[in-house]
Write an enzyme that holds these catalytic residues in place. Sequence first.
Site, PDB file in Angstrom:
ATOM      1  N   HIS A 100     -16.219  93.416 -38.880  1.00 22.53           N
ATOM      2  CA  HIS A 100     -15.611  92.097 -38.738  1.00 22.53           C
ATOM      3  C   HIS A 100     -14.252  91.984 -39.400  1.00 22.53           C
ATOM      4  O   HIS A 100     -13.564  90.965 -39.219  1.00 22.53           O
ATOM      5  CB  HIS A 100     -16.565  91.023 -39.284  1.00 22.53           C
ATOM      6  N   ASP A 123     -22.035  83.678 -37.418  1.00 21.04           N
ATOM      7  CA  ASP A 123     -22.221  84.742 -38.403  1.00 21.04           C
ATOM      8  C   ASP A 123     -23.272  84.335 -39.436  1.00 21.04           C
ATOM      9  O   ASP A 123     -23.386  83.153 -39.782  1.00 21.04           O
ATOM     10  CB  ASP A 123     -20.880  84.983 -39.117  1.00 21.04           C
ATOM     11  N   HIS A 125     -22.906  85.353 -42.380  1.00 22.84           N
ATOM     12  CA  HIS A 125     -22.070  85.297 -43.579  1.00 22.84           C
ATOM     13  C   HIS A 125     -20.843  84.440 -43.310  1.00 22.84           C
ATOM     14  O   HIS A 125     -20.461  84.237 -42.153  1.00 22.84           O
ATOM     15  CB  HIS A 125     -21.637  86.706 -43.981  1.00 22.84           C
ATOM     16  N   ASP A 127     -17.762  85.211 -44.673  1.00 19.57           N
ATOM     17  CA  ASP A 127     -16.587  86.096 -44.700  1.00 19.57           C
ATOM     18  C   ASP A 127     -15.395  85.391 -45.347  1.00 19.57           C
ATOM     19  O   ASP A 127     -14.258  85.495 -44.879  1.00 19.57           O
ATOM     20  CB  ASP A 127     -16.240  86.587 -43.293  1.00 19.57           C
ATOM     21  N   HIS A 140     -14.487  93.406 -44.508  1.00 16.25           N
ATOM     22  CA  HIS A 140     -15.128  92.632 -43.434  1.00 16.25           C
ATOM     23  C   HIS A 140     -15.704  91.326 -43.960  1.00 16.25           C
ATOM     24  O   HIS A 140     -15.958  90.412 -43.169  1.00 16.25           O
ATOM     25  CB  HIS A 140     -16.196  93.456 -42.704  1.00 16.25           C
ATOM     26  N   ASP A 227     -20.351  87.591 -34.652  1.00 17.32           N
ATOM     27  CA  ASP A 227     -20.950  88.706 -35.373  1.00 17.32           C
ATOM     28  C   ASP A 227     -22.427  88.757 -34.986  1.00 17.32           C
ATOM     29  O   ASP A 227     -23.146  87.765 -35.118  1.00 17.32           O
ATOM     30  CB  ASP A 227     -20.786  88.477 -36.880  1.00 17.32           C
ATOM     31  N   ASP A 229     -24.847  89.886 -36.417  1.00 19.05           N
ATOM     32  CA  ASP A 229     -25.831  89.624 -37.475  1.00 19.05           C
ATOM     33  C   ASP A 229     -26.113  88.135 -37.641  1.00 19.05           C
ATOM     34  O   ASP A 229     -26.957  87.741 -38.435  1.00 19.05           O
ATOM     35  CB  ASP A 229     -25.436  90.284 -38.799  1.00 19.05           C
ATOM     36  N   GLU A 272     -19.625  94.032 -35.048  1.00 18.26           N
ATOM     37  CA  GLU A 272     -20.673  94.550 -35.939  1.00 18.26           C
ATOM     38  C   GLU A 272     -21.878  95.140 -35.203  1.00 18.26           C
ATOM     39  O   GLU A 272     -22.989  95.160 -35.749  1.00 18.26           O
ATOM     40  CB  GLU A 272     -21.133  93.473 -36.947  1.00 18.26           C
TER      41      GLU A 272
END
Length: 300
Positions: A100, A123, A125, A127, A140, A227, A229, A272
Site C-alpha cells: 500500500h 482498509d 488499517h 495507514d 505502507h 486494500d 486486508d 496488498e
Amino acid sequence: MDKKPITIIGMPMDLGQGRRGVDMGPSAIRYASAQNLLRQLGYEVEDIGDLSVPSPESVNIGDPQLKYLSEIRQVCEKLADTVSGVVERDRFPLVFGGDHSMAIGTVAGVAKHYQKLGLIWFDAHADLNSGETSPSGNIHGMSLAVSLGVGHHELVNIGGFAPKVHPEHVVIIGARSLDPGERELIQHLGIKVFTMHDIDRIGMARVMDEAISIVSRETDGVHLSLDLDGLDPKDAPGVGTPVPGGMTFRESHLAMEMLAEAQVITSAEFVEVNPIIDRENQTAKVAVDLMGSVFGKKVL
C-alpha cells in the site's frame, strides 16, 4: 459509471511491507482474468505492464523507521507520472499492487488533475503513521498520512505539491487495527472513519451512503484505494497483514456496487494481494470480483 476506457498499471511494490510476496500481486490479479471481466462489461482496456521496482535484496534498507525511503520515493514518483499520463489521455487509471505504499504515487498522480480529490480508503488499517509514530518503520503504514501532507518531506512532496487530499474529503472504511499515533492524527485532522463497529452497528448500506456523501461533497473526482486486508481473512487470506473480524465478501460487494451506482469513482487501485500466502489465488479472485462490482457488474 460511464464506459471510460481503462488503463491497467502493474505496481509490483515489495518495499513498504515487511512480508515478502506482494510484488507478485499484479500478476495474480491478471491471472484471475481482470482484463477479460472488464471487457465483458463493455470497457476498452489496455494493460501497459508493470513498472520496474527494485527488490529489497538489491538495495539498502536505510533508516529503520523509514525503510527503503529513497527507493519508494523514486518508484512512487514514476507511478505518479504514469498515472498522470493516463488521466491526461482521458482514461481511467486502474493500478494493481503491490504493497500500500504505492498509494503515495497513485494519489499523487491523480491529484495533479483534481483540485479537490475525494478519497475512499478501504482498509483494516488507517495507514496514518509517520517515521516518528510507526511501530515497524514500514512505509505502507504511512501512505494515507503522506497523501494528507504528514510525514517525511521526500514522500510528502512527490509530484511537487502537497497535500494531495484534504481530511474533510477522506473516508476510511473497515478500520479495526489502529496505532496510538494514528488515533491522535484522526482526532487532530477530523478524518471520518467507519470502523468495523460502525459497520456492524448501522450496516454497510448506511456506511456507504454517508461515505459517498462525504467524498463527493465539493470534490471534482474520487479515488478508491482498496486494500484486500479490509476483508475478513476467511474471504481474503492472501494478504500480508491480516486482521480478524473484517468485512465479509458480501458486505464488500455491496460497498462496491453502491460506488458504481453513485458514479463517483474516477480512479482506483487494488493492493496488498500476496499469492505466496494465498489459497489457490483466492484473494486475487476476490479482488477481481470486487473490481467487477465497481465497474458495474450486477446480478440482474
